[in-house]
Design an enzyme around this catalytic site. Structure first.
Site, mmCIF file in Angstrom:
data_model
loop_
_atom_site.group_PDB
_atom_site.id
_atom_site.type_symbol
_atom_site.label_atom_id
_atom_site.label_comp_id
_atom_site.label_asym_id
_atom_site.label_seq_id
_atom_site.Cartn_x
_atom_site.Cartn_y
_atom_site.Cartn_z
ATOM 1 N N GLN A 275 0.313 -9.225 -3.371
ATOM 2 C CA GLN A 275 -0.063 -8.641 -2.116
ATOM 3 C C GLN A 275 -1.822 -8.858 -2.156
ATOM 4 O OE1 GLN A 275 1.959 -7.947 0.460
ATOM 5 N NE2 GLN A 275 0.529 -7.327 2.100
ATOM 6 N N ASN B 215 4.961 -1.906 -0.080
ATOM 7 C CA ASN B 215 4.736 -2.394 1.169
ATOM 8 C C ASN B 215 5.633 -1.831 1.953
ATOM 9 O OD1 ASN B 215 3.804 -4.425 2.921
ATOM 10 N ND2 ASN B 215 2.234 -4.384 1.422
ATOM 11 N N ARG B 216 6.066 -2.821 2.906
ATOM 12 C CA ARG B 216 6.916 -2.344 4.284
ATOM 13 C C ARG B 216 8.470 -2.769 4.239
ATOM 14 N NH1 ARG B 216 2.023 -3.376 5.490
ATOM 15 N NH2 ARG B 216 0.769 -1.960 6.827
ATOM 16 N N HIS C 216 5.021 1.668 1.453
ATOM 17 C CA HIS C 216 4.674 2.362 0.203
ATOM 18 C C HIS C 216 5.540 3.649 -0.480
ATOM 19 C CE1 HIS C 216 1.589 -0.546 -0.124
ATOM 20 N NE2 HIS C 216 0.849 -0.020 0.438
ATOM 21 N N TYR D 16 -8.294 -0.645 -5.605
ATOM 22 C CA TYR D 16 -9.070 -1.464 -4.547
ATOM 23 C C TYR D 16 -10.143 -1.937 -5.731
ATOM 24 C CZ TYR D 16 -7.225 0.466 -0.215
ATOM 25 O OH TYR D 16 -6.536 0.914 0.707
ATOM 26 N N GLU E 183 -1.856 -6.583 -5.301
ATOM 27 C CA GLU E 183 -0.926 -5.815 -5.798
ATOM 28 C C GLU E 183 0.477 -6.555 -6.119
ATOM 29 O OE1 GLU E 183 -0.328 -2.914 -2.103
ATOM 30 O OE2 GLU E 183 -2.091 -3.917 -1.805
ATOM 31 N N HIS F 92 -2.311 0.276 -6.591
ATOM 32 C CA HIS F 92 -2.857 -0.022 -5.245
ATOM 33 C C HIS F 92 -4.525 0.083 -5.674
ATOM 34 C CE1 HIS F 92 -3.589 -0.380 -0.869
ATOM 35 N NE2 HIS F 92 -2.595 -0.449 -0.671
ATOM 36 N N ASP G 299 -3.746 -9.564 4.445
ATOM 37 C CA ASP G 299 -2.775 -8.553 3.999
ATOM 38 C C ASP G 299 -1.296 -8.946 3.867
ATOM 39 O OD1 ASP G 299 -1.446 -6.058 3.549
ATOM 40 O OD2 ASP G 299 -2.091 -5.306 5.673
HETATM 41 C C1 GAL Z 1 -1.442 -2.449 1.626
HETATM 42 C C2 GAL Z 1 -0.905 -2.780 2.843
HETATM 43 C C3 GAL Z 1 -1.841 -2.850 4.036
HETATM 44 C C4 GAL Z 1 -2.010 -1.085 4.123
HETATM 45 C C5 GAL Z 1 -2.429 -0.806 2.741
HETATM 46 C C6 GAL Z 1 -2.942 0.788 2.815
HETATM 47 O O1 GAL Z 1 -0.631 -2.626 0.363
HETATM 48 O O2 GAL Z 1 -0.275 -4.260 2.773
HETATM 49 O O3 GAL Z 1 -1.210 -3.081 5.288
HETATM 50 O O4 GAL Z 1 -1.126 -0.532 4.480
HETATM 51 O O5 GAL Z 1 -1.811 -1.029 2.093
HETATM 52 O O6 GAL Z 1 -3.678 1.163 3.792
#
Ligand code: GAL
Length: 323
Positions: A288, A80-81, A106, A181, A316, A179, A251
């Site tokens: 997350q 994350n950020r 990331h 999905y 996550e 990550h 998010d």
């Molecule tokens: C998630 C993040 C989102 C986006 C995504 C990748 O982990 O929280 O904001 O960046 O990854 O597209």
């Protein structure tokens, strides 16, 4: 059961990328590739015993090489950020790539999702694939040589365990996650708004409009962030609550009700049409929950699936972002 290995693709540098298939005796099958340590697919049985691939991903290696959505990838060094791509450690400022607006996301331009991991089948541990990667001192701006190992284990009770380990020779920061999905109705079955979700958290970390945690921790009670009991993902996803507006959906990092030493059941997701249930266990303090708000229909996946906004969800497990 024996883990199978086959060539998946060749990097522009000439390096080979392999695909490993883990299978258990119930027929569950998970594919992992060494590019990004990525979960490429996971076939699981539904309530009638039919199998569905519940992980979004690309049909081939080239898809992963071009993709920018982190489908199934390992994330590092820091998930994350990090605001403005800067952090201070032991009175020294470290500068990282600003690869998400002004912020770092990331792990940077070439995070762990874009490197080729070494893989080893662990013969004396059932269905265990160990990936390793040495991130050199200074890579993507982070201090210290960091030796990372990630074990993927497919168990006989249909669990995919991900065990993260790392050692370093300098003080540094780290936040590893995966990550993937998920869509428990099948990866190509459209949106996940009717999936029910539980997150074992009384609080979440509040974001600013750039999805940077501000430091404020807030109760989920009486907000659309309340997933303490199973709730459809879509129930409040169009709410005008500022956090939902900032994220264009979910998010955020939830503050798990955990002591971080015992493994916690952090989340549960259910798709009622298939009856497929996913429980998420972790020792990390946060998770997350991301409702795939940035999927834009431009990614063509396996079986020619077009992945649109909210066609999957990520859980996550992580340390809190921007700390
Ligand atoms: C998630 C993040 C989102 C986006 C995504 C990748 O982990 O929280 O904001 O960046 O990854 O597209």
């Amino acid at each position: 059961m024996a883990i199978e290995k086959k060539l998946f693709g060749i990097m522009p540098s000439g390096e080979e990328v392999y695909l490993y298939t883990l299978k258990n005796s119930n027929g569950m099958k998970t594919e992992i590739c060494t590019y990004g340590g990525t979960i490429v697919s996971s076939m699981v049985p539904d309530k009638n015993g039919e199998f569905h691939d519940v992980v979004l991903g690309y049909a081939d290696f080239e898809g992963y090489l071009k993709g920018d959505k982190y489908f199934g990838s390992l994330i590092g060094r820091f998930g994350n950020r990090i605001q403005y791509g800067k952090f201070i450690l032991n009175d020294k400022e470290y500068v990282l790539a600003q690869n998400n607006g002004e912020n770092h996301l990331h792990g940077g331009l070439k995070g762990f999702d874009k490197v080729v991991w070494d893989a080893m089948i662990i013969e004396d541990e059932p269905n265990t694939l160990e990936l390793s990667y040495l991130s050199k001192d200074g890579e993507e701006g982070y201090p210290g040589n960091l030796a990372v190992k990630v074990k993927y284990v497919l168990t006989e009770d249909n669990a995919l365990e991900i065990i993260y380990m790392a050692t370093t020779d300098k003080d540094t920061i780290i936040n590893l996650t995966n990550h993937a999905y998920f869509n428990l109705s099948g990866h190509s079955s459209g949106d996940v708004l009717d999936h029910k979700l539980m997150i074992n958290a009384d609080k979440f970390t509040v974001n600013d409009k750039f999805s940077i945690p501000t430091g404020e921790i807030k109760d989920v009670a009486d907000t659309p962030m309340d997933f303490r009991t199973l709730t459809p993902i879509g129930k409040n996803i169009e709410s005008d609550y500022d956090q939902i507006v900032f994220g264009n959906g979910y998010d955020h990092n939830w503050v798990l009700n955990t002591n971080c030493s015992d493994t916690l059941k952090a989340a549960q997701a259910i798709a009622e049409n298939t009856g497929i249930v996913m429980d998420v266990y972790t020792t990390t303090p946060g998770v997350q929950f991301y409702s795939a708000n940035f999927l834009d229909g431009l990614d063509v996946g396996k079986d020619k699936a077009i992945y649109k906004m909210r066609n999957g969800f990520c859980l996550e497990t992580q340390y809190f972002p921007n700390k």
